[in-house]
Design a protein around this motif. Sequence first.
Motif, PDB file in Angstrom:
ATOM      1  N   ALA A   1     -93.480 -29.291 -39.222  1.00  0.00           N
ATOM      2  CA  ALA A   1     -93.486 -27.894 -38.774  1.00  0.00           C
ATOM      3  C   ALA A   1     -94.704 -27.176 -39.332  1.00  0.00           C
ATOM      4  CB  ALA A   1     -92.196 -27.197 -39.198  1.00  0.00           C
ATOM      5  N   LYS A   2     -95.018 -27.413 -40.600  1.00  0.00           N
ATOM      6  CA  LYS A   2     -96.198 -26.794 -41.204  1.00  0.00           C
ATOM      7  C   LYS A   2     -97.490 -27.318 -40.587  1.00  0.00           C
ATOM      8  CE  LYS A   2     -94.008 -25.856 -45.685  1.00  0.00           C
ATOM      9  NZ  LYS A   2     -93.994 -26.174 -47.146  1.00  0.00           N
ATOM     10  N   ALA A   3     -97.441 -28.553 -40.068  1.00  0.00           N
ATOM     11  CA  ALA A   3     -98.620 -29.147 -39.441  1.00  0.00           C
ATOM     12  C   ALA A   3     -98.841 -28.662 -38.015  1.00  0.00           C
ATOM     13  CB  ALA A   3     -98.502 -30.668 -39.456  1.00  0.00           C
ATOM     14  N   GLY A   4     -97.895 -27.870 -37.493  1.00  0.00           N
ATOM     15  CA  GLY A   4     -98.100 -27.275 -36.176  1.00  0.00           C
ATOM     16  C   GLY A   4     -97.280 -27.863 -35.053  1.00  0.00           C
ATOM     17  N   ALA A   5     -96.283 -28.683 -35.350  1.00  0.00           N
ATOM     18  CA  ALA A   5     -95.445 -29.252 -34.291  1.00  0.00           C
ATOM     19  C   ALA A   5     -94.739 -28.142 -33.522  1.00  0.00           C
ATOM     20  CB  ALA A   5     -94.416 -30.202 -34.875  1.00  0.00           C
ATOM     21  N   ALA A   6     -94.634 -28.322 -32.211  1.00  0.00           N
ATOM     22  CA  ALA A   6     -93.965 -27.331 -31.365  1.00  0.00           C
ATOM     23  C   ALA A   6     -92.465 -27.552 -31.293  1.00  0.00           C
ATOM     24  CB  ALA A   6     -94.554 -27.369 -29.955  1.00  0.00           C
ATOM     25  N   GLY A   7     -91.998 -28.721 -31.712  1.00  0.00           N
ATOM     26  CA  GLY A   7     -90.578 -29.011 -31.634  1.00  0.00           C
ATOM     27  C   GLY A   7     -90.293 -30.430 -32.063  1.00  0.00           C
ATOM     28  N   VAL A   8     -89.037 -30.821 -31.883  1.00  0.00           N
ATOM     29  CA  VAL A   8     -88.565 -32.164 -32.231  1.00  0.00           C
ATOM     30  C   VAL A   8     -87.856 -32.745 -31.025  1.00  0.00           C
ATOM     31  CG1 VAL A   8     -87.134 -33.533 -33.783  1.00  0.00           C
ATOM     32  CG2 VAL A   8     -88.205 -31.434 -34.612  1.00  0.00           C
ATOM     33  N   VAL A   9     -88.163 -34.000 -30.687  1.00  0.00           N
ATOM     34  CA  VAL A   9     -87.492 -34.658 -29.574  1.00  0.00           C
ATOM     35  C   VAL A   9     -86.638 -35.799 -30.103  1.00  0.00           C
ATOM     36  CG1 VAL A   9     -89.516 -36.138 -29.124  1.00  0.00           C
ATOM     37  CG2 VAL A   9     -87.776 -35.827 -27.348  1.00  0.00           C
ATOM     38  N   TRP A  10     -85.430 -35.873 -29.595  1.00  0.00           N
ATOM     39  CA  TRP A  10     -84.516 -36.959 -29.928  1.00  0.00           C
ATOM     40  C   TRP A  10     -84.229 -37.801 -28.693  1.00  0.00           C
ATOM     41  CZ3 TRP A  10     -80.081 -34.106 -33.039  1.00  0.00           C
ATOM     42  CH2 TRP A  10     -80.508 -33.931 -34.369  1.00  0.00           C
ATOM     43  N   GLN A  11     -83.967 -39.082 -28.931  1.00  0.00           N
ATOM     44  CA  GLN A  11     -83.475 -40.007 -27.912  1.00  0.00           C
ATOM     45  C   GLN A  11     -82.249 -40.694 -28.517  1.00  0.00           C
ATOM     46  OE1 GLN A  11     -84.631 -40.433 -24.874  1.00  0.00           O
ATOM     47  NE2 GLN A  11     -86.573 -39.370 -24.942  1.00  0.00           N
ATOM     48  N   PRO A  12     -81.093 -40.016 -28.595  1.00  0.00           N
ATOM     49  CA  PRO A  12     -79.949 -40.571 -29.334  1.00  0.00           C
ATOM     50  C   PRO A  12     -79.499 -41.947 -28.874  1.00  0.00           C
ATOM     51  CG  PRO A  12     -79.598 -38.251 -28.873  1.00  0.00           C
ATOM     52  CD  PRO A  12     -80.812 -38.659 -28.095  1.00  0.00           C
ATOM     53  N   ILE A  13     -79.595 -42.235 -27.594  1.00  0.00           N
ATOM     54  CA  ILE A  13     -79.153 -43.545 -27.120  1.00  0.00           C
ATOM     55  C   ILE A  13     -80.134 -44.623 -27.560  1.00  0.00           C
ATOM     56  CG2 ILE A  13     -78.712 -44.934 -25.067  1.00  0.00           C
ATOM     57  CD1 ILE A  13     -77.690 -42.333 -23.734  1.00  0.00           C
ATOM     58  N   ALA A  14     -81.412 -44.434 -27.277  1.00  0.00           N
ATOM     59  CA  ALA A  14     -82.411 -45.417 -27.687  1.00  0.00           C
ATOM     60  C   ALA A  14     -82.516 -45.504 -29.202  1.00  0.00           C
ATOM     61  CB  ALA A  14     -83.770 -45.057 -27.089  1.00  0.00           C
ATOM     62  N   GLN A  15     -82.384 -44.357 -29.896  1.00  0.00           N
ATOM     63  CA  GLN A  15     -82.523 -44.348 -31.351  1.00  0.00           C
ATOM     64  C   GLN A  15     -81.201 -44.618 -32.083  1.00  0.00           C
ATOM     65  OE1 GLN A  15     -84.368 -40.436 -31.518  1.00  0.00           O
ATOM     66  NE2 GLN A  15     -86.371 -41.351 -31.854  1.00  0.00           N
ATOM     67  N   ARG A  16     -80.134 -44.760 -31.317  1.00  0.00           N
ATOM     68  CA  ARG A  16     -78.845 -45.229 -31.822  1.00  0.00           C
ATOM     69  C   ARG A  16     -78.277 -44.343 -32.940  1.00  0.00           C
ATOM     70  NH1 ARG A  16     -80.051 -51.837 -31.755  1.00  0.00           N
ATOM     71  NH2 ARG A  16     -80.414 -51.948 -29.507  1.00  0.00           N
ATOM     72  N   PHE A  17     -78.046 -43.087 -32.610  1.00  0.00           N
ATOM     73  CA  PHE A  17     -77.347 -42.211 -33.546  1.00  0.00           C
ATOM     74  C   PHE A  17     -76.495 -41.221 -32.763  1.00  0.00           C
ATOM     75  CE2 PHE A  17     -81.224 -39.766 -32.698  1.00  0.00           C
ATOM     76  CZ  PHE A  17     -80.741 -38.471 -32.566  1.00  0.00           C
ATOM     77  N   ASP A  18     -75.578 -40.601 -33.454  1.00  0.00           N
ATOM     78  CA  ASP A  18     -74.638 -39.655 -32.861  1.00  0.00           C
ATOM     79  C   ASP A  18     -75.164 -38.235 -33.056  1.00  0.00           C
ATOM     80  OD1 ASP A  18     -72.536 -38.149 -31.979  1.00  0.00           O
ATOM     81  OD2 ASP A  18     -71.095 -38.838 -33.487  1.00  0.00           O
ATOM     82  N   PRO A  19     -75.499 -37.513 -31.974  1.00  0.00           N
ATOM     83  CA  PRO A  19     -76.002 -36.146 -32.137  1.00  0.00           C
ATOM     84  C   PRO A  19     -74.964 -35.166 -32.660  1.00  0.00           C
ATOM     85  CG  PRO A  19     -75.663 -36.653 -29.817  1.00  0.00           C
ATOM     86  CD  PRO A  19     -75.467 -37.932 -30.569  1.00  0.00           C
ATOM     87  N   ALA A  20     -73.712 -35.616 -32.779  1.00  0.00           N
ATOM     88  CA  ALA A  20     -72.671 -34.780 -33.375  1.00  0.00           C
ATOM     89  C   ALA A  20     -72.341 -35.212 -34.801  1.00  0.00           C
ATOM     90  CB  ALA A  20     -71.402 -34.823 -32.526  1.00  0.00           C
ATOM     91  N   GLY A  21     -73.063 -36.205 -35.332  1.00  0.00           N
ATOM     92  CA  GLY A  21     -72.788 -36.715 -36.667  1.00  0.00           C
ATOM     93  C   GLY A  21     -73.241 -35.769 -37.775  1.00  0.00           C
ATOM     94  N   PRO A  22     -72.858 -36.044 -39.018  1.00  0.00           N
ATOM     95  CA  PRO A  22     -73.178 -35.139 -40.122  1.00  0.00           C
ATOM     96  C   PRO A  22     -74.669 -34.986 -40.385  1.00  0.00           C
ATOM     97  CG  PRO A  22     -72.184 -37.199 -40.912  1.00  0.00           C
ATOM     98  CD  PRO A  22     -72.000 -37.160 -39.428  1.00  0.00           C
ATOM     99  N   SER A  23     -75.438 -36.064 -40.224  1.00  0.00           N
ATOM    100  CA  SER A  23     -76.883 -35.950 -40.456  1.00  0.00           C
ATOM    101  C   SER A  23     -77.525 -35.045 -39.413  1.00  0.00           C
ATOM    102  CB  SER A  23     -77.533 -37.333 -40.432  1.00  0.00           C
ATOM    103  OG  SER A  23     -77.300 -37.985 -39.186  1.00  0.00           O
ATOM    104  N   ALA A  24     -77.026 -35.101 -38.169  1.00  0.00           N
ATOM    105  CA  ALA A  24     -77.546 -34.226 -37.123  1.00  0.00           C
ATOM    106  C   ALA A  24     -77.186 -32.774 -37.404  1.00  0.00           C
ATOM    107  CB  ALA A  24     -77.008 -34.657 -35.760  1.00  0.00           C
ATOM    108  N   GLN A  25     -76.000 -32.537 -37.930  1.00  0.00           N
ATOM    109  CA  GLN A  25     -75.575 -31.169 -38.229  1.00  0.00           C
ATOM    110  C   GLN A  25     -76.506 -30.521 -39.252  1.00  0.00           C
ATOM    111  OE1 GLN A  25     -73.131 -29.651 -36.570  1.00  0.00           O
ATOM    112  NE2 GLN A  25     -72.568 -31.473 -35.417  1.00  0.00           N
ATOM    113  N   ALA A  26     -76.875 -31.269 -40.275  1.00  0.00           N
ATOM    114  CA  ALA A  26     -77.806 -30.736 -41.267  1.00  0.00           C
ATOM    115  C   ALA A  26     -79.175 -30.467 -40.657  1.00  0.00           C
ATOM    116  CB  ALA A  26     -77.931 -31.725 -42.437  1.00  0.00           C
ATOM    117  N   PHE A  27     -79.547 -31.305 -39.713  1.00  0.00           N
ATOM    118  CA  PHE A  27     -80.828 -31.162 -39.031  1.00  0.00           C
ATOM    119  C   PHE A  27     -80.887 -29.852 -38.242  1.00  0.00           C
ATOM    120  CE2 PHE A  27     -84.512 -32.877 -36.795  1.00  0.00           C
ATOM    121  CZ  PHE A  27     -85.039 -33.766 -37.727  1.00  0.00           C
TER     122      PHE A  27
END
Length: 398
Positions: A195-221
């Motif tokens: 974010a400090k480097a100037g990123a405009a956002g964050v993109v996720w691919q939960p299926i390809a990246q194999r994680f649950d967007p409702a999981g606890p790590s995502a909630q903190a994110f």
Amino acid sequence: MVALVLAALAVLGLFGWQAVLDRVAGAWTHAPEDAPWVLGDSAQALVDASFADADPRGVLDAHVDVLPNGQRLAPGVDAGHAAAAGDRRATPLAWIAERVRDHAAGIRPGGRADAEYLARLLRQMRSMPVDYRARLFARDAVYDRQGRRDDAASVGYVANAYVAWLAEQADDRLDFVVSIHPDRSDALDALTRWAKAGAAGVVWQPIAQRFDPAGPSAQAFYKRIEELGLSLYLPLGGARADNGSRGWIGVDALRAPLAAGVDVVVRLDEVVDDDGQSLMPALFSLLREPALAAQLHIELSGVVAGAQPEQVLEPLLQHPQFFKHLRYASGYPSPAIASAIDLAGLADAGFLDPGLIEPLRQIYDVNPLLFAFVLMRQMHLPGTTLTLPDAVFFTASS
């Protein structure tokens, strides 16, 4: 005789494969700068009409994919990580699909993939009638729940450092969107750093990246994304990833980030599930909830390819009250693949005036990125003259 047959097959495979690519992948034959001399009167008139009401600040293309090829030489990229994760494909068809996309993006065998990709993209952008900016997308590796990277499953990995470096080469035209797996041990620190480097956002691919967007790590994110004022780019619907993963992300996955105040930009993948049920009604129901819908946007990459016009574009066009949530996105280099968009099929289905097919083909021949924009400007609800408004395409209103 056997040796002669095998030699003939090898020659046919070599030259026939290139001929196939030239026909179904990057079928353009002219440079973007050739448009004033190559386009016929009807094609030029179509371009002029598509930009007639353009805001002086121009166009923001919300989604441009960066290809894995070439990143090993970029500064700041872990070459070993890129090498380990960048060359695996789950099936031969996935390998062929990558070759087709590379060819459409102007990458040639044995060349400098990073330079060829960026040069071809920028030439198309700088040949646009108005200022044209784009956001380049990264794609993080796969991590398990203990934060360990899985190189074998990380097909199509594109480093954040690579997209940032590409954007830096033309910062008057390009922004970048990083990809950070929420199960990484340094996920929140990496998010703050980019974010400090100037990123405009964050993109996720939960299926390809194999994680649950409702999981606890995502909630903190979600909390950290909101604090940093970044946007979250998230696919909805079904997907079959190049690493063999397959799954479904429903509309309910949006509720947690939206409730956290995150600005969410969704891309619509396969919107009809295995039971024949569409997610579009659920999406429209969410858009009718003012408290959540204010931060929800829908980017339009891919909505004119395959079955998407009937399953996605038509429902969107049927709901003008939601047009304010739509954002133009090309999904480049996908629209540069000649076989990706069936103009005749779009005309037969009533989305496109048949008389525009030939002018659009001329535009593709010189500038596929311009072709994608002009095509979306001309798409209309079948049986009507209703098209998407200027606010979807030009930056003043988005």
